[in-house]
Design an enzyme around this catalytic site. Structure first.
Site, PDB file in Angstrom:
ATOM      1  N   GLU A  99       2.470  -1.782  21.902  1.00 36.13           N
ATOM      2  CA  GLU A  99       3.070  -0.777  22.788  1.00 36.13           C
ATOM      3  C   GLU A  99       3.299  -1.467  24.132  1.00 36.13           C
ATOM      4  OE1 GLU A  99       2.343   3.753  24.443  1.00 36.13           O
ATOM      5  OE2 GLU A  99       0.606   2.443  24.166  1.00 36.13           O
TER       6      GLU A  99
ATOM      7  N   ASP B  13      -2.380  -0.138  21.176  1.00 33.67           N
ATOM      8  CA  ASP B  13      -2.146   0.861  22.209  1.00 33.67           C
ATOM      9  C   ASP B  13      -2.233   0.219  23.592  1.00 33.67           C
ATOM     10  OD1 ASP B  13      -1.943   3.745  22.979  1.00 33.67           O
ATOM     11  OD2 ASP B  13      -3.902   3.347  23.870  1.00 33.67           O
TER      12      ASP B  13
END
Length: 534
Positions: free
Chosen positions: A239, A199
């Protein structure tokens, strides 16, 4: 060229809390994912990407983590995640989990200790300031958080939070913090996960380098060196919403991240569909750095966040937003769309099937978000990104087959009215109906998995006179596959000589029953045809 598993995986993204509830508490759980594994496998998915199931207050869909090494009781137990890993292995499937290490929850032990005194050993786990600089990065949620700095009365300082104020940023330039992240990675890797979706990876780089990206990339060198000796097939899925030029730094020579979630292509998929013109997508793909041999890109249509259209040219941005988010309530953060895919395409199953055929024609790893295979809708009454995080719609019984609890107790409201209500849009109805969106996507995925030549290093675009047709050729030493996807609602026809020789081609996938390729090739509105030559 041999492939590594993640280069031809089909990833199914599951939010455990919203998928299936086995204990009637209104929250989906890990046991629910296990119970639905056969359904996921029937789609042709080979890999589960689990959204966070760690201990969390749940203010940000579980991305506000309190304890990275413990399963939230609402999701189940450590035994449940071990059971899930075992059951996926039995089906030849893999599981990737989230590494959320750009920030923690403000309820995390580290932050609670850090606040108490400047002498706390945890104080330097976070980023503090007496007088924040005004030229700091803009907040990620500018319409919700006016600044990335928050005064903490107990600490007597400001702490930095790039995302929500209840998610303080970790100081990843502190070796003690990085050692803790190592411990998290090894814990889950040793349990048997196939890898990690990282993330906010690009923000982690900036924090690890204290603003110097060149230094910060070493964080991913470290993760690679930590995990690959244990399992050289580990996927590190970042990401990474950065410029095309920056992407190569996240691969380096194939010894950093293995796979990048490609936001630039995601934006251009929607630009191409909105304009019914394949050229923006072709141009965007051709701009990408060629990934190292064991690396690649990951593509998707919609995920659990907003559809970010930032970085498109102003005219293109305005066109896409007007097309897919005409009302202000459909927009978010001054940059994106907070709708699910189906409502953006008016619930037209032909259009939705075409969008998935387009996704699976791209040279990378495709991701399907739970519910997109049946055309689930959104709930714009919910705040921010919660609009696209509604419970899975399994059938038309009360509770949509998600849970037997009182719907008032559900983790979030089910869609129970209108065109996308569970009474109309659900798995059971589409399982039973020939030609449904679910059946089309299932066929598409199973055919795609039988085409090993579909790979970044094997693709070239085919230029046609019809700008609405996305056409691509994949070729390896054994076979060639040509894919044609019509982005327009109008049928098209073109000469086969344009498509560079289709004589003897076998049609392996199509939206309809077409005549065999002769001198011309025809496509319905939103039609698609995949043709294979040995």
């Amino acid at each position: 060229m041999g492939q590594v598993w993640h280069q031809n995986a089909v990833i199914y993204q599951v939010d455990p809390g919203r998928f299936f509830d086995t204990n009637a508490d209104g929250n989906g759980d890990l046991r629910g994912v296990v119970e639905k594994l056969d359904y996921i496998a029937s789609l042709g998915a080979t890999t589960l990407w689990l959204n966070p199931f760690y201990v969390s207050p749940g203010r940000d869909n579980g991305y506000d983590v309190v304890d990275h090494l413990a399963v939230d009781p609402r999701s189940g137990s450590e035994d449940d995640i071990r059971w899930l890993l075992e059951e996926t292995r039995k089906r030849g499937m893999r599981v990737i989990v989230e590494l959320v290490a750009q920030h923690t929850s403000d309820q995390a032990y580290w932050f609670q200790e850090a606040r108490k005194t400047p002498q706390s050993p945890f104080r330097d786990f976070y980023i503090w300031s007496d007088t924040p600089e005004p030229n700091e990065p803009a907040p990620m949620f500018p319409t919700v958080e006016p600044s990335i700095w928050r005064w903490d009365e107990e600490a007597g300082q400001y702490y930095r939070h790039l995302f929500y104020h209840h998610e303080p940023d970790l100081n990843l330039s502190n070796p003690l913090v990085v050692a803790e992240v190592d411990r998290i990675l090894l814990y889950w890797a040793d349990m048997g996960v196939a890898g990690f979706r990282i993330d906010a990876a690009s923000h982690m780089v900036e924090q690890a380098g204290a603003g110097q990206k060149e230094t910060g990339y070493a964080l991913f060198d470290r993760f690679h060196d930590l995990l690959m000796p244990r399992n050289p097939d580990t996927i590190l899925l970042g990401e990474v919403d950065v410029s095309v030029e920056e992407m190569k730094h996240y691969f380096d020579e194939g010894e950093r991240l293995t796979t990048l979630l490609n936001f630039w292509i995601n934006k251009n998929i929607f630009l191409a569909m909105a304009r019914e013109d394949a050229s923006p997508l072709c141009k965007a793909l051709e701009e990408l750095p060629v990934p190292p041999e064991r690396c690649g890109y990951c593509f998707w249509l919609r995920n659990h966040d907003e559809l970010d259209m930032e970085d498109l040219d102003p005219e293109d941005y305005a066109f896409v937003m007007d097309k897919y988010a005409p009302d202000e309530e459909m927009r978010i953060y001054g940059r994106g769309i907070r709708r699910r895919l189906a409502p953006m395409l008016d619930g037209d199953e032909r259009h939705l099937a075409m969008a998935h055929a387009l996704l699976f024609s791209l040279p990378g790893t495709p991701v399907i978000r739970y519910g997109d295979e049946i055309g689930m809708g959104d709930d714009l009454r919910q705040p921010e990104r919660e609009s696209v995080r509604t419970p899975m719609q399994w059938d038309d019984t009360p509770g949509a087959g998600f849970s037997s609890a009182d719907p008032q107790q559900f983790i979030s409201p089910i869609i129970d009215s209108g065109k996308y209500g569970y009474q109309h849009i659900n798995v059971a109805e589409q399982q039973a109906r020939s030609g449904s969106l679910l059946q089309r996507i299932r066929e598409l995925v199973h055919v795609w998995r039988e085409l090993p030549e579909i790979h970044y290093h094997c693709f070239t675009h085919v230029t046609l006179s019809h700008k609405s047709v996305y056409a691509v050729r994949y070729r390896d030493e054994n076979a060639a596959t040509l894919m044609f996807i019509n982005l327009s609602s109008q049928p098209v026809e073109f000469g086969c000589e344009e498509a560079e020789g289709l004589a003897g081609a076998q049609e392996v996938l199509a939206d309809d029953n077409y005549d065999a390729p002769g001198t011309h090739l025809r496509l319905n509105g939103y039609g698609y045809r995949w043709l294979r030559l040995r």
